[in-house]
Design a protein around this motif. Sequence first.
Motif, PDB file in Angstrom:
ATOM      1  N   ILE A  13      10.190   4.345   3.780  1.00  0.00           N
ATOM      2  CA  ILE A  13      11.548   4.580   3.297  1.00  0.00           C
ATOM      3  C   ILE A  13      11.646   4.542   1.773  1.00  0.00           C
ATOM      4  O   ILE A  13      12.381   5.326   1.177  1.00  0.00           O
ATOM      5  N   ASP A  14      10.897   3.656   1.142  1.00  0.00           N
ATOM      6  CA  ASP A  14      10.979   3.599  -0.322  1.00  0.00           C
ATOM      7  C   ASP A  14      10.424   4.875  -0.948  1.00  0.00           C
ATOM      8  O   ASP A  14      10.950   5.372  -1.939  1.00  0.00           O
ATOM      9  N   TYR A  15       9.393   5.447  -0.348  1.00  0.00           N
ATOM     10  CA  TYR A  15       8.855   6.719  -0.841  1.00  0.00           C
ATOM     11  C   TYR A  15       9.816   7.862  -0.524  1.00  0.00           C
ATOM     12  O   TYR A  15      10.041   8.747  -1.347  1.00  0.00           O
ATOM     13  N   ALA A  16      10.381   7.852   0.684  1.00  0.00           N
ATOM     14  CA  ALA A  16      11.315   8.905   1.070  1.00  0.00           C
ATOM     15  C   ALA A  16      12.536   8.909   0.157  1.00  0.00           C
ATOM     16  O   ALA A  16      12.982   9.973  -0.289  1.00  0.00           O
ATOM     17  N   SER A  17      13.064   7.732  -0.148  1.00  0.00           N
ATOM     18  CA  SER A  17      14.246   7.682  -1.016  1.00  0.00           C
ATOM     19  C   SER A  17      13.899   8.129  -2.432  1.00  0.00           C
ATOM     20  O   SER A  17      14.693   8.810  -3.085  1.00  0.00           O
ATOM     21  N   HIS A  41      11.879  19.097   3.470  1.00  0.00           N
ATOM     22  CA  HIS A  41      11.389  18.241   4.542  1.00  0.00           C
ATOM     23  C   HIS A  41      10.694  17.048   3.891  1.00  0.00           C
ATOM     24  O   HIS A  41       9.604  17.182   3.337  1.00  0.00           O
ATOM     25  N   ILE A  42      11.362  15.912   3.964  1.00  0.00           N
ATOM     26  CA  ILE A  42      10.842  14.691   3.348  1.00  0.00           C
ATOM     27  C   ILE A  42       9.985  13.986   4.385  1.00  0.00           C
ATOM     28  O   ILE A  42      10.491  13.286   5.275  1.00  0.00           O
ATOM     29  N   ILE A  43       8.697  14.208   4.292  1.00  0.00           N
ATOM     30  CA  ILE A  43       7.750  13.660   5.266  1.00  0.00           C
ATOM     31  C   ILE A  43       6.399  13.482   4.584  1.00  0.00           C
ATOM     32  O   ILE A  43       5.970  14.344   3.812  1.00  0.00           O
ATOM     33  N   ASN A  44       5.772  12.355   4.862  1.00  0.00           N
ATOM     34  CA  ASN A  44       4.456  12.089   4.292  1.00  0.00           C
ATOM     35  C   ASN A  44       3.434  13.011   4.965  1.00  0.00           C
ATOM     36  O   ASN A  44       3.210  12.899   6.169  1.00  0.00           O
ATOM     37  N   ASN A  62       0.334  12.927   4.725  1.00  0.00           N
ATOM     38  CA  ASN A  62      -0.920  12.202   4.984  1.00  0.00           C
ATOM     39  C   ASN A  62      -0.824  11.479   6.321  1.00  0.00           C
ATOM     40  O   ASN A  62      -0.828  10.252   6.393  1.00  0.00           O
ATOM     41  N   SER A  63      -0.725  12.261   7.398  1.00  0.00           N
ATOM     42  CA  SER A  63      -0.633  11.665   8.725  1.00  0.00           C
ATOM     43  C   SER A  63      -1.983  11.042   9.108  1.00  0.00           C
ATOM     44  O   SER A  63      -3.004  11.308   8.477  1.00  0.00           O
ATOM     45  N   VAL A  64      -1.935  10.192  10.131  1.00  0.00           N
ATOM     46  CA  VAL A  64      -3.150   9.485  10.553  1.00  0.00           C
ATOM     47  C   VAL A  64      -3.335   9.614  12.059  1.00  0.00           C
ATOM     48  O   VAL A  64      -2.397   9.898  12.799  1.00  0.00           O
ATOM     49  N   SER A  65      -4.548   9.358  12.485  1.00  0.00           N
ATOM     50  CA  SER A  65      -4.869   9.394  13.907  1.00  0.00           C
ATOM     51  C   SER A  65      -4.712   8.004  14.515  1.00  0.00           C
ATOM     52  O   SER A  65      -4.690   6.995  13.802  1.00  0.00           O
ATOM     53  N   LEU A  66      -4.633   7.958  15.823  1.00  0.00           N
ATOM     54  CA  LEU A  66      -4.601   6.664  16.508  1.00  0.00           C
ATOM     55  C   LEU A  66      -5.909   5.912  16.290  1.00  0.00           C
ATOM     56  O   LEU A  66      -5.916   4.687  16.191  1.00  0.00           O
ATOM     57  N   THR A  67      -7.004   6.636  16.189  1.00  0.00           N
ATOM     58  CA  THR A  67      -8.296   6.003  15.926  1.00  0.00           C
ATOM     59  C   THR A  67      -8.280   5.315  14.569  1.00  0.00           C
ATOM     60  O   THR A  67      -8.766   4.189  14.423  1.00  0.00           O
ATOM     61  N   THR A  68      -7.682   5.955  13.573  1.00  0.00           N
ATOM     62  CA  THR A  68      -7.565   5.349  12.247  1.00  0.00           C
ATOM     63  C   THR A  68      -6.670   4.120  12.300  1.00  0.00           C
ATOM     64  O   THR A  68      -6.986   3.084  11.703  1.00  0.00           O
ATOM     65  N   PRO A  91       1.630   8.326  -0.374  1.00  0.00           N
ATOM     66  CA  PRO A  91       0.456   7.461  -0.213  1.00  0.00           C
ATOM     67  C   PRO A  91      -0.384   7.846   1.006  1.00  0.00           C
ATOM     68  O   PRO A  91       0.147   8.346   2.000  1.00  0.00           O
ATOM     69  N   VAL A  92      -1.666   7.629   0.885  1.00  0.00           N
ATOM     70  CA  VAL A  92      -2.558   7.695   2.040  1.00  0.00           C
ATOM     71  C   VAL A  92      -2.456   6.324   2.705  1.00  0.00           C
ATOM     72  O   VAL A  92      -2.451   5.298   2.023  1.00  0.00           O
ATOM     73  N   ILE A  93      -2.340   6.302   4.019  1.00  0.00           N
ATOM     74  CA  ILE A  93      -2.141   5.046   4.746  1.00  0.00           C
ATOM     75  C   ILE A  93      -3.414   4.210   4.670  1.00  0.00           C
ATOM     76  O   ILE A  93      -4.500   4.688   5.002  1.00  0.00           O
ATOM     77  N   LYS A  94      -3.231   2.975   4.233  1.00  0.00           N
ATOM     78  CA  LYS A  94      -4.365   2.063   4.058  1.00  0.00           C
ATOM     79  C   LYS A  94      -4.092   0.743   4.760  1.00  0.00           C
ATOM     80  O   LYS A  94      -3.007   0.508   5.292  1.00  0.00           O
ATOM     81  N   GLU A  95      -5.087  -0.106   4.710  1.00  0.00           N
ATOM     82  CA  GLU A  95      -5.045  -1.410   5.374  1.00  0.00           C
ATOM     83  C   GLU A  95      -3.813  -2.228   4.969  1.00  0.00           C
ATOM     84  O   GLU A  95      -3.146  -2.823   5.812  1.00  0.00           O
ATOM     85  N   ASN A  96      -3.495  -2.245   3.672  1.00  0.00           N
ATOM     86  CA  ASN A  96      -2.363  -3.065   3.214  1.00  0.00           C
ATOM     87  C   ASN A  96      -1.027  -2.587   3.784  1.00  0.00           C
ATOM     88  O   ASN A  96      -0.138  -3.388   4.031  1.00  0.00           O
ATOM     89  N   HIS A  97      -0.879  -1.288   4.023  1.00  0.00           N
ATOM     90  CA  HIS A  97       0.351  -0.770   4.625  1.00  0.00           C
ATOM     91  C   HIS A  97       0.515  -1.308   6.042  1.00  0.00           C
ATOM     92  O   HIS A  97       1.585  -1.785   6.426  1.00  0.00           O
ATOM     93  N   VAL A  98      -0.568  -1.213   6.811  1.00  0.00           N
ATOM     94  CA  VAL A  98      -0.530  -1.667   8.201  1.00  0.00           C
ATOM     95  C   VAL A  98      -0.331  -3.175   8.261  1.00  0.00           C
ATOM     96  O   VAL A  98       0.434  -3.678   9.087  1.00  0.00           O
ATOM     97  N   GLU A  99      -0.975  -3.886   7.356  1.00  0.00           N
ATOM     98  CA  GLU A  99      -0.831  -5.345   7.348  1.00  0.00           C
ATOM     99  C   GLU A  99       0.625  -5.751   7.085  1.00  0.00           C
ATOM    100  O   GLU A  99       1.166  -6.635   7.748  1.00  0.00           O
TER     101      GLU A  99
END
Length: 167
Positions: free
Chosen positions: A40-44, A62-65, A67-73, A147-155
């Motif tokens: 949301i902070d990036y979208a805004s 179209h406001i959408i990241n 850098n989508s990710v897979s379920l495996t990622t 942003p590319v989705i990384k460990e800190n985002h998920v955490e």
Amino acid sequence: MTGKFQVNIEDNAFYQMIRSFINLGVIPQIEQNILDLTFIDYASRAVRLLYDRKELKNEIYHIINPNSVSLTTVAKLLNQIGVTLNTLPILEFLDYLCDKDDGNKFREFSEKILLHYNLMENLNSTKLVVHSKKTDLLLNRLGFHWPVIKENHVEKMIVHCKEVNFL
């Protein structure tokens, strides 16, 4: 990025899926980048950059990241932060869901997965694809990068889930 993305977390399909995978301890091994994580902070920030520019009036964005990710990622990122998930090939995963769907405490999680991934629907159904290349090009020219989705985002997401007693 705070990690506090969702006010109505209980009603959000993405969060329901993550909770289901975690409670079941498994996630399907799907390599296609099918998950959009638009914070949301990036979208805004993107909306603010595009808003009220004379040369960009009457356009659709179209406001959408992208850098989508897979379920495996997602599984790898969750495992990196200490949330243990086993990945299973899709057919084994479906068998696992069927085995867990016997009226016990796991039934709710199996049903959420089947519902939100349309696994109970016809595989030939129409898939919605949102193209945002024009919007991304304009945002890049304005100095904005998703942003590319990384460990800190998920955490941060998992910490938030625990703080609001969702996990």
